[in-house]
Structure formats: C-alpha cells, structure tokens
Design a protein around this motif. Structure first.
Motif, PDB file in Angstrom:
ATOM      1  N   PRO A  47       8.455  -0.479 -20.821  1.00  0.00           N
ATOM      2  CA  PRO A  47       8.783   0.203 -22.071  1.00  0.00           C
ATOM      3  C   PRO A  47       7.687   0.045 -23.130  1.00  0.00           C
ATOM      4  O   PRO A  47       7.528   0.900 -24.002  1.00  0.00           O
ATOM      5  CB  PRO A  47      10.087  -0.447 -22.529  1.00  0.00           C
ATOM      6  N   GLU A  48       6.918  -1.047 -23.065  1.00  0.00           N
ATOM      7  CA  GLU A  48       5.814  -1.276 -23.999  1.00  0.00           C
ATOM      8  C   GLU A  48       4.778  -2.168 -23.350  1.00  0.00           C
ATOM      9  O   GLU A  48       5.053  -2.844 -22.357  1.00  0.00           O
ATOM     10  CB  GLU A  48       6.317  -1.893 -25.307  1.00  0.00           C
ATOM     11  N   ALA A  49       3.587  -2.166 -23.934  1.00  0.00           N
ATOM     12  CA  ALA A  49       2.485  -2.966 -23.384  1.00  0.00           C
ATOM     13  C   ALA A  49       2.777  -4.451 -23.557  1.00  0.00           C
ATOM     14  O   ALA A  49       3.272  -4.868 -24.606  1.00  0.00           O
ATOM     15  CB  ALA A  49       1.182  -2.605 -24.087  1.00  0.00           C
TER      16      ALA A  49
ATOM     17  N   VAL B 148       0.845  -1.185   0.000  1.00  0.00           N
ATOM     18  CA  VAL B 148       0.000   0.000   0.000  1.00  0.00           C
ATOM     19  C   VAL B 148       0.889   1.246   0.000  1.00  0.00           C
ATOM     20  O   VAL B 148       1.868   1.333   0.736  1.00  0.00           O
ATOM     21  CB  VAL B 148      -0.921  -0.005   1.238  1.00  0.00           C
ATOM     22  N   GLY B 149       0.567   2.192  -0.875  1.00  0.00           N
ATOM     23  CA  GLY B 149       1.292   3.445  -0.934  1.00  0.00           C
ATOM     24  C   GLY B 149       2.517   3.436  -1.828  1.00  0.00           C
ATOM     25  O   GLY B 149       3.180   4.456  -1.978  1.00  0.00           O
ATOM     26  N   ARG B 150       2.826   2.310  -2.428  1.00  0.00           N
ATOM     27  CA  ARG B 150       3.971   2.220  -3.337  1.00  0.00           C
ATOM     28  C   ARG B 150       3.507   1.637  -4.659  1.00  0.00           C
ATOM     29  O   ARG B 150       2.636   0.777  -4.683  1.00  0.00           O
ATOM     30  CB  ARG B 150       5.062   1.322  -2.762  1.00  0.00           C
ATOM     31  N   PRO B 151       4.123   2.069  -5.757  1.00  0.00           N
ATOM     32  CA  PRO B 151       3.727   1.506  -7.053  1.00  0.00           C
ATOM     33  C   PRO B 151       4.104   0.021  -7.131  1.00  0.00           C
ATOM     34  O   PRO B 151       5.156  -0.376  -6.627  1.00  0.00           O
ATOM     35  CB  PRO B 151       4.537   2.307  -8.075  1.00  0.00           C
ATOM     36  N   PRO B 152       3.241  -0.789  -7.735  1.00  0.00           N
ATOM     37  CA  PRO B 152       3.567  -2.208  -7.885  1.00  0.00           C
ATOM     38  C   PRO B 152       4.715  -2.397  -8.876  1.00  0.00           C
ATOM     39  O   PRO B 152       4.971  -1.536  -9.718  1.00  0.00           O
ATOM     40  CB  PRO B 152       2.275  -2.828  -8.422  1.00  0.00           C
ATOM     41  N   THR B 153       5.392  -3.525  -8.763  1.00  0.00           N
ATOM     42  CA  THR B 153       6.471  -3.842  -9.694  1.00  0.00           C
ATOM     43  C   THR B 153       6.177  -5.162 -10.388  1.00  0.00           C
ATOM     44  O   THR B 153       5.573  -6.066  -9.809  1.00  0.00           O
ATOM     45  CB  THR B 153       7.843  -3.941  -8.983  1.00  0.00           C
ATOM     46  N   LEU B 154       6.630  -5.253 -11.612  1.00  0.00           N
ATOM     47  CA  LEU B 154       6.468  -6.460 -12.406  1.00  0.00           C
ATOM     48  C   LEU B 154       7.459  -7.516 -11.930  1.00  0.00           C
ATOM     49  O   LEU B 154       8.642  -7.245 -11.767  1.00  0.00           O
ATOM     50  CB  LEU B 154       6.725  -6.152 -13.885  1.00  0.00           C
TER      51      LEU B 154
ATOM     52  N   VAL C 131      -6.669  -0.690 -21.145  1.00  0.00           N
ATOM     53  CA  VAL C 131      -6.148  -1.475 -20.025  1.00  0.00           C
ATOM     54  C   VAL C 131      -4.652  -1.718 -20.230  1.00  0.00           C
ATOM     55  O   VAL C 131      -3.848  -1.524 -19.316  1.00  0.00           O
ATOM     56  CB  VAL C 131      -6.916  -2.810 -19.867  1.00  0.00           C
ATOM     57  N   GLY C 132      -4.275  -2.118 -21.431  1.00  0.00           N
ATOM     58  CA  GLY C 132      -2.859  -2.352 -21.734  1.00  0.00           C
ATOM     59  C   GLY C 132      -2.005  -1.113 -21.534  1.00  0.00           C
ATOM     60  O   GLY C 132      -0.899  -1.189 -20.981  1.00  0.00           O
ATOM     61  N   GLU C 133      -2.517   0.039 -21.969  1.00  0.00           N
ATOM     62  CA  GLU C 133      -1.777   1.292 -21.807  1.00  0.00           C
ATOM     63  C   GLU C 133      -1.573   1.633 -20.331  1.00  0.00           C
ATOM     64  O   GLU C 133      -0.493   2.055 -19.918  1.00  0.00           O
ATOM     65  CB  GLU C 133      -2.504   2.435 -22.511  1.00  0.00           C
ATOM     66  N   MET C 134      -2.619   1.452 -19.532  1.00  0.00           N
ATOM     67  CA  MET C 134      -2.511   1.783 -18.112  1.00  0.00           C
ATOM     68  C   MET C 134      -1.610   0.801 -17.370  1.00  0.00           C
ATOM     69  O   MET C 134      -0.846   1.202 -16.493  1.00  0.00           O
ATOM     70  CB  MET C 134      -3.900   1.856 -17.461  1.00  0.00           C
ATOM     71  N   VAL C 135      -1.676  -0.478 -17.715  1.00  0.00           N
ATOM     72  CA  VAL C 135      -0.771  -1.459 -17.100  1.00  0.00           C
ATOM     73  C   VAL C 135       0.672  -1.061 -17.402  1.00  0.00           C
ATOM     74  O   VAL C 135       1.542  -1.103 -16.532  1.00  0.00           O
ATOM     75  CB  VAL C 135      -1.083  -2.892 -17.600  1.00  0.00           C
ATOM     76  N   THR C 136       0.913  -0.644 -18.631  1.00  0.00           N
ATOM     77  CA  THR C 136       2.253  -0.207 -19.042  1.00  0.00           C
ATOM     78  C   THR C 136       2.711   0.979 -18.203  1.00  0.00           C
ATOM     79  O   THR C 136       3.849   1.005 -17.724  1.00  0.00           O
ATOM     80  CB  THR C 136       2.248   0.166 -20.541  1.00  0.00           C
ATOM     81  N   ARG C 137       1.836   1.940 -18.000  1.00  0.00           N
ATOM     82  CA  ARG C 137       2.176   3.118 -17.184  1.00  0.00           C
ATOM     83  C   ARG C 137       2.389   2.762 -15.724  1.00  0.00           C
ATOM     84  O   ARG C 137       3.350   3.197 -15.103  1.00  0.00           O
ATOM     85  CB  ARG C 137       1.061   4.158 -17.264  1.00  0.00           C
ATOM     86  N   ILE C 138       1.452   2.015 -15.173  1.00  0.00           N
ATOM     87  CA  ILE C 138       1.505   1.678 -13.747  1.00  0.00           C
ATOM     88  C   ILE C 138       2.794   0.929 -13.411  1.00  0.00           C
ATOM     89  O   ILE C 138       3.443   1.200 -12.400  1.00  0.00           O
ATOM     90  CB  ILE C 138       0.260   0.853 -13.334  1.00  0.00           C
ATOM     91  N   LEU C 139       3.157  -0.025 -14.264  1.00  0.00           N
ATOM     92  CA  LEU C 139       4.348  -0.846 -14.007  1.00  0.00           C
ATOM     93  C   LEU C 139       5.621  -0.240 -14.610  1.00  0.00           C
ATOM     94  O   LEU C 139       6.684  -0.836 -14.517  1.00  0.00           O
ATOM     95  CB  LEU C 139       4.126  -2.270 -14.534  1.00  0.00           C
ATOM     96  N   ARG C 140       5.476   0.927 -15.269  1.00  0.00           N
ATOM     97  CA  ARG C 140       6.609   1.624 -15.881  1.00  0.00           C
ATOM     98  C   ARG C 140       7.371   0.708 -16.840  1.00  0.00           C
ATOM     99  O   ARG C 140       8.589   0.549 -16.767  1.00  0.00           O
ATOM    100  CB  ARG C 140       7.539   2.186 -14.792  1.00  0.00           C
TER     101      ARG C 140
END
Length: 190
Positions: free
Chosen positions: A134-136, A22-28, A123-132
């Motif tokens: 390079p591509e979807a 909670v409070g931190r961006p998720p990582t792949l 959805v793909g675009e936002m997953v790409t942004r959220i997880l930072r």
C-alpha cells in the motif's frame, strides 16, 4: 526461495525478507530496520546488529542472505561503519550455514528499476509496486533491503542455477562423456 536482504549500516541496518519463484511475483515476508544509537561505542553497536541479524535468521529462516556490496564513498567514517556492519552480517549468515551473496548498488537498481542510476525514491516506488504494498517501506534502508532480496530472486537465483548447470555439464557422468572429455584433452586420461 526465501531471501533475506540486508542493507548494511551502523546507524540503520535495513532487513527485508521476500519469497518467490521464477515466473511468479515475489511476496513480502517481513521488513524492518535494526537501529543503533550513535553515542554507543562502535563495538557495542556491531553486537546489536549481530543480534538483530541472528533474530531475523531464526524467525524468518531464509535460504540465502544477500548483502549490499560496500563501495567507496567520500565519507570514510560512513564507509567504515557500513563495511563493519556488512562484515558482521556476513559472519552471522556464514555461521548459520547460509550462502551469502553480495550485489552492487547499481546491480540492484538496474534489476528493480531498469536503470543502474535510479535514486532511492525510484527504488522505493518499484519495490512498492513489485510487492504490491500500500505504501513504500520507510526508511529507505528498509526498501533497499527488500530491493536486494528481490534482485537476488531475479538475478542471483538464475545465475546460481546457470552455474550449477554449467558445473554439472562439465562433469562426465558416463563412459561416453569421459571418452569425450579425454579426447578434448588430446587423448590423455585424467
């Protein structure tokens, strides 16, 4: 928390693992797709999905598995295969002793994009942004699996903590709490 998201399908079963708090961006952690050949007997295809999910559990050691809740579509064959793949994934996770949580497609879309009516591209675009990234992730099943995992981190984890807190608050922990609970029942002892 480490979450394995599964976008069930008989031909392509999306698998995605994310980690976050909670409070931190998720990582792949990992993303992929288990594919089964359409010409193979459906039972054999389900065995291949079972092995893939087992392998992912063993390799990535998630704490929870989240699976897209199957909903009715016009194509009964597609729904049947999707439901069968979801059932296999639930069974494998349950055998491993992991909690299994189902999220609806609209719930996942709303958590990821802000709209329960978002399309796969959004959805793909936002997953790409959220997880930072390079591509979807491709195909869309892989991005959908990651979206499920992210949704659970953001919504399911909080809902689980809330349910635990409510359950804990309803249990008397000392004599005073027991007396209050008895009074609430009209003075009767439990």
């Amino acid at each position: 928390m480490r979450v394995l998201g599964i976008d069930p399908g008989l031909t392509r079963c999306g698998l995605g693992v994310v980690e976050g708090t909670v409070g931190r961006p998720p990582t792949l952690v990992a993303v992929g797709v288990a594919r089964t050949p359409a010409e193979l007997d459906p039972a054999r295809r389900l065995v291949q999905i079972e092995r893939a999910v087992q392998d992912w559990l063993a390799e990535h050691r998630p704490e929870v598995v989240t699976i897209e809740r199957v909903f009715a579509q016009h194509n009964v064959q597609t729904v049947m295969g999707t439901a069968q793949a979801a059932g296999v994934a639930m069974l494998v996770a349950a055998r491993a002793g992991l909690p299994v949580v189902l999220h609806t497609p609209s719930e996942v879309k709303a958590a990821i994009t802000g709209s329960g009516r978002a399309d796969k591209r959004q959805v793909g675009e936002m997953v790409t942004r959220i997880l930072r990234l390079p591509e979807a992730p491709r195909p869309a099943d892989a991005a959908d699996a990651l979206a499920l995992a992210i949704c659970h981190l953001w919504r399911g984890g909080a809902a689980g903590r809330y349910a635990d807190a409510v359950a804990g608050a309803s249990r008397p922990t000392n004599g005073y709490a027991a007396a209050v609970a008895a009074h609430a029942r009209g003075g009767r002892k439990a």
